[in-house]
Design a protein around this motif. Structure first.
Motif, PDB file in Angstrom:
ATOM      1  N   PRO A  66     146.144   6.626  38.793  1.00 35.90           N
ATOM      2  CA  PRO A  66     146.864   7.913  38.852  1.00 35.90           C
ATOM      3  C   PRO A  66     147.147   8.297  40.301  1.00 35.90           C
ATOM      4  O   PRO A  66     146.492   9.182  40.867  1.00 35.90           O
ATOM      5  CB  PRO A  66     145.893   8.878  38.166  1.00 35.90           C
ATOM      6  N   SER A 118     148.948  13.235  40.520  1.00 35.07           N
ATOM      7  CA  SER A 118     148.074  13.952  39.590  1.00 35.07           C
ATOM      8  C   SER A 118     148.786  14.973  38.725  1.00 35.07           C
ATOM      9  O   SER A 118     148.175  15.519  37.801  1.00 35.07           O
ATOM     10  CB  SER A 118     146.951  14.659  40.371  1.00 35.07           C
ATOM     11  N   LYS A 119     150.054  15.241  39.007  1.00 30.65           N
ATOM     12  CA  LYS A 119     150.778  16.231  38.221  1.00 30.65           C
ATOM     13  C   LYS A 119     152.002  15.600  37.598  1.00 30.65           C
ATOM     14  O   LYS A 119     152.760  14.908  38.273  1.00 30.65           O
ATOM     15  CB  LYS A 119     151.171  17.436  39.071  1.00 30.65           C
ATOM     16  N   ASN A 124     147.510  11.883  44.674  1.00 33.74           N
ATOM     17  CA  ASN A 124     146.063  11.807  44.484  1.00 33.74           C
ATOM     18  C   ASN A 124     145.538  10.802  45.507  1.00 33.74           C
ATOM     19  O   ASN A 124     145.611   9.591  45.313  1.00 33.74           O
ATOM     20  CB  ASN A 124     145.754  11.345  43.062  1.00 33.74           C
ATOM     21  N   GLY A 137     148.071  10.460  35.943  1.00 29.43           N
ATOM     22  CA  GLY A 137     146.994  11.313  35.455  1.00 29.43           C
ATOM     23  C   GLY A 137     147.220  11.894  34.080  1.00 29.43           C
ATOM     24  O   GLY A 137     146.599  12.906  33.723  1.00 29.43           O
ATOM     25  N   LEU A 191     140.033  15.436  37.485  1.00 26.68           N
ATOM     26  CA  LEU A 191     141.149  16.370  37.394  1.00 26.68           C
ATOM     27  C   LEU A 191     140.740  17.670  36.700  1.00 26.68           C
ATOM     28  O   LEU A 191     141.139  18.764  37.120  1.00 26.68           O
ATOM     29  CB  LEU A 191     142.319  15.722  36.652  1.00 26.68           C
TER      30      LEU A 191
END
Length: 838
Positions: A48, A51-52, A73, A111, A276
């Motif tokens: 990942p 992360s978004k 990340n 993620g 996360l």
């Protein structure tokens, strides 16, 4: 049946031929790797790196746009870098896979499970479809490194499982992945959460906390890990106030979790939360300014530099948890900050392409950032995973140092799986790598503490370790003196549902609440608890009793009538006082032995009676003091013999009165049959009978000292057991028989003339004597302890005083105060007058 088989064969042939000639057409928009390089053998990877995830519009009025990822990340970007570093290192190695090149395809899973699924399908399929016209049903990837989280790793393993592609994760620690039935081709270079869950419980117990809250991610990683912790916590006597969970996309559940933590009484929170999810939880704790909670973490987030900010540190300061050991991979620091950007980065000067570089703008911002490189703890796990694949290929290709590898061999992914089960090698930083029967490695954790040094810098300070390879008593070490606790405190926070029960009490569980919630109940008298938090009180042995604090058993107080206590002193006084009065009477009688009133009724019996009364008064002293074997035998026998002697004398005097009256009648000569010799003989005979009874009693079953533990629980009554109850009853019965006989004779003689008559006083004395001993029996039976002895002494003294005063007081009165009546003429005259009147 034969017709059916023939038909099946005929249909199968054209279907298989059609499958072999199927033209490959890829549907949808392709997903491209973030980093890639061609090689003779290829390793795929999923990290990942962002992360978004931003979802496109799903209105179905037009073709949906591709998923977009943002927010780099940093941790997983470094993992991608070290994977490339390890592959480049292997490609340059002259001894490991010589003359063989390894390629890689690294995808961004963003993620999320949706992006992960897209990346999984991409890593399993060939991207350059134009070069191939037919599908061979075989992935060009020989192994896949990843995923970071357990939930997405499960998706990856289940998807690749039917194709027997080995998956090696560097951080997916869910215990569920140890099931070889469902994940036969899964391996990992990190230990299962089974060990971490148990280690968390050991940490909580070691520190002394028994009341904790529990929070976990609502996924396979969090649910399985928390289940292990809860089971172990129950075994170790740790109570959990609440166990709540949430997932990063469930904001409502997250708010409920934060509220539960805020309202709970537990000051220690075990957070089995993914990286996360923990970021979202910390943000909410910071926003609501919830401080003072001692966070216990897992390696998924405990060493995440992202969480080290001034806004979050005041909430998370003092956090304690297990981390992957920090290992410095030699050469990686320089590579991550220099060589990578020059050679492997797609938008480097060597590889720059206007078509691709827009995707890498956010990564380019990290080009000159190197402060975090030495802090990443999962880098060594990725490094081990890459080398594990290399050693597996090395064995399958039959590589030798001089001749190289047999590259013409076809390596199926399933063969790589079998080869991975046999790998056993050491990496350059000293660790030995091998996989157990579940595909995992030995659990080795470092315990770290969130601290701030004197310069204001944040750090993860090692304060202990857990190593499952060591013996059980050496696996867990924690240096509590080096720990900074929640809120920066030096003193360990207390987190208990109920305070510890001190010695002298026991725990009583509160109904409907966990076992750690209890009341402290004082031990009952005679019971003790000599340790803290005792579940039960122990009964003291027979001769012991609890002290006032109920913390230890002490010897019971021994009770007996002693000479030093008030009651004993009073009884001794009255005993000696009676002896003194009796001696004075004897002296008085001896000085007046020639007077008529002394000679009137056998002065010899009077002196013998006085002597026996002295013995009666003195025998009461044998009942006082600590009972011994000799004193027990002495007190009852002396009492019986002296009282029989006394009653025999009284009986003799009564008979003398009767005989004397009969002798004064004309024609009678009775006194010759009951003269002084006969009187002495009768006293001796009566007394001898009692002596024989006592000897028989002492011979068969004599009295003995006895510790009475039944009457009082808190003390021992030291008394004389009667031995033979029949013997004691015979002694008392014989005394009673003589007393009743004496009373009857005296009662019959009460109307005789006054000058000869002692019968009135003897009757009254016997009445007192019988009354005292009749009331003695129920009092003796019902009196407790030393009062039993006191009642017996009182009966002896009362009856002795009754005999003394009733028989001798009237005579002493005449001798001392009415000497004119102590003459023969007066006595005889009075007699004559009395006769005339009659």
């Amino acid at each position: 049946m034969f017709f059916f088989l023939c038909t099946l064969v005929l249909f199968q042939h054209p279907l298989s031929a059609e499958a072999e000639n199927t033209i490959c057409r890829k549907m949808g928009d392709p997903t491209y790797p973030v980093f890639s390089k061609d090689g003779e053998f290829n390793i795929g990877a999923l990290f990942p790196i962002h992360s978004k995830e931003t979802l496109p519009s799903f209105e179905f009025t037009q073709k949906p746009q591709l998923l977009s990822c943002s927010s780099v990340n940093l941790r997983d970007f470094r993992l991608a870098q070290i994977m490339i570093f390890a592959i480049e290192e292997i490609n340059k190695n002259l001894y490991l896979l010589p003359n063989v090149s390894i390629g890689y395809n690294i995808y961004d899973s963003c993620g999320s499970r949706l992006s992960s699924m897209s990346a999984i399908m991409a890593v399993m399929n060939v991207q350059d479809i134009a070069a191939r016209e037919k599908c061979f049903g075989q992935s060009p990837i020989h192994a896949i490194i990843g995923e970071t989280e357990s939930a997405t790793t499960i998706i990856l393993s289940r998807t690749t499982g039917p194709f027997k592609i080995p998956v090696i994760s560097h951080s997916a620690s869910c215990e569920c992945l140890s099931n070889r039935k469902y994940y036969p081709s899964f391996f990992r270079t990190i230990a299962s959460d089974y060990h971490q869950g148990r280690a968390l419980a050991l940490l909580v117990k070691h520190v002394g906390w028994t009341w904790v809250g529990a929070v976990n991610s609502d996924n396979d990683y969090g649910n399985n890990g928390m289940a292990t912790f809860l089971n172990t916590a129950q075994e170790e006597g740790i109570c959990v106030e609440y166990s709540v969970k949430f997932y990063r996309t469930e904001s409502d559940k997250l708010q409920k979790v934060v509220k539960t933590m805020k309202d709970g009484t537990a000051k220690v929170i075990v957070a089995f939360v993914s990286f996360l999810d923990m970021g979202l939880l910390i943000d909410q704790l910071s926003i609501q300014n919830i401080t003072g909670l001692q966070m216990i973490g897992v390696f998924g987030w405990i060493t995440a530099n992202n969480f080290f900010t001034p806004n979050t540190f005041h909430v998370m300061r003092g956090s304690l948890g297990f981390a992957v050991r920090k290992i410095n991979v030699q050469g990686f620091g320089d590579y991550a900050t220099k060589s990578f950007w020059e050679t492997a980065f797609p938008c480097s000067a060597r590889n720059q392409s206007e078509l691709n570089c827009s995707r890498y703008q956010d990564l380019l911002e990290l080009k000159n950032y190197n402060e975090d490189v030495s802090e990443h703890r999962y880098s060594s796990n990725v490094y081990k995973a890459v080398y594990a694949v290399a050693y597996a290929l090395h064995s399958l290709l039959k590589c030798t140092g001089q001749e190289g590898c047999e590259k013409a061999l076809t390596i199926q992914p399933q063969k790589v799986v079998e080869a991975l089960k046999r790998v056993n090698f050491s990496v350059k930083f000293g660790d030995r790598v091998w996989f157990d029967s579940t595909g995992g490695v030995v659990a080795q954790y470092e315990i770290v503490n969130w601290q701030q040094d004197s310069d204001g810098l944040f750090q993860f300070k090692p304060v202990g370790y857990y190593d499952a390879s060591l013996p059980p008593d050496q696996r867990f070490v924690l240096n509590t003196e080096n720990i900074i606790w929640a809120g920066g405190q030096l003193e360990k926070p207390r987190s208990v549902c109920s305070e510890s029960c001190p010695p002298g009490t026991r725990k009583a569980t509160q109904k409907g609440r966990p076992v750690c919630c209890y009341d402290c109940i004082p031990c009952a008298d005679g019971e003790i608890s000599n340790e803290t938090d005792s579940n039960n009180c122990q009964q003291c042995p027979g001769e012991y009793w609890s002290n006032t604090e109920n913390t230890k058993c002490v010897l019971k107080a021994v009770e007996f009538l002693s000479f030093t206590e008030v009651m004993g002193i009073v009884l001794v006084f009255f005993s000696l006082f009676g002896v003194g009065i009796t001696v004075l009477v004897a002296i008085l009688f001896y000085s007046k032995k020639d007077t008529p009133i002394v000679k009137a009724n056998n002065s010899e019996l009077s002196f013998l009676l006085l002597f026996s009364l002295i013995l009666c008064f003195l025998c009461s002293l044998t009942f006082i003091g600590r009972p011994t074997e000799w004193s027990c035998m002495l007190r009852h026998t002396v009492f019986g013999i002296t009282f029989v002697l006394c009653i025999s004398c009284v009986l003799g005097k009564t008979v003398v009165v009767l005989m004397a009256f009969k002798a004064t009648l004309p024609g009678t000569n009775v006194m010759k049959w009951f003269g002084p010799a006969q009187q002495r003989l009768s006293v001796f005979a009566f007394t001898l009978i009692q002596v024989l009874i006592c000897v028989l009693w002492l011979t068969i079953y004599p009295p003995f000292p006895y510790k009475n533990l039944k009457y009082y629980e808190e003390k021992i009554i030291l008394e004389c057991s009667l031995g033979s109850t029949i013997g004691f009853s015979a002694v008392l019965g014989y005394i009673g028989l003589l007393a009743v006989l004496c009373f009857i004779l005296a009662f019959l003689a009460r109307t005789l003339p006054d000058n000869f008559n002692e019968a009135k006083f003897i009757t009254f004395s016997m009445l007192i004597f019988c009354a005292v001993w009749i009331t003695f029996i129920p009092s003796y039976v019902s009196s407790p302890g030393k009062f039993t002895v006191a009642v017996e002494i009182f009966a002896i003294l009362a009856s002795s005083y009754g005999l003394l005063f009733c028989i001798f007081a009237p005579k002493c009165y005449i001798i001392l105060f009415k000497p004119e009546q102590n003459t023969k003429q007066h006595l005889m005259g009075k007699n004559l007058n009395t006769t005339v009147k009659k």
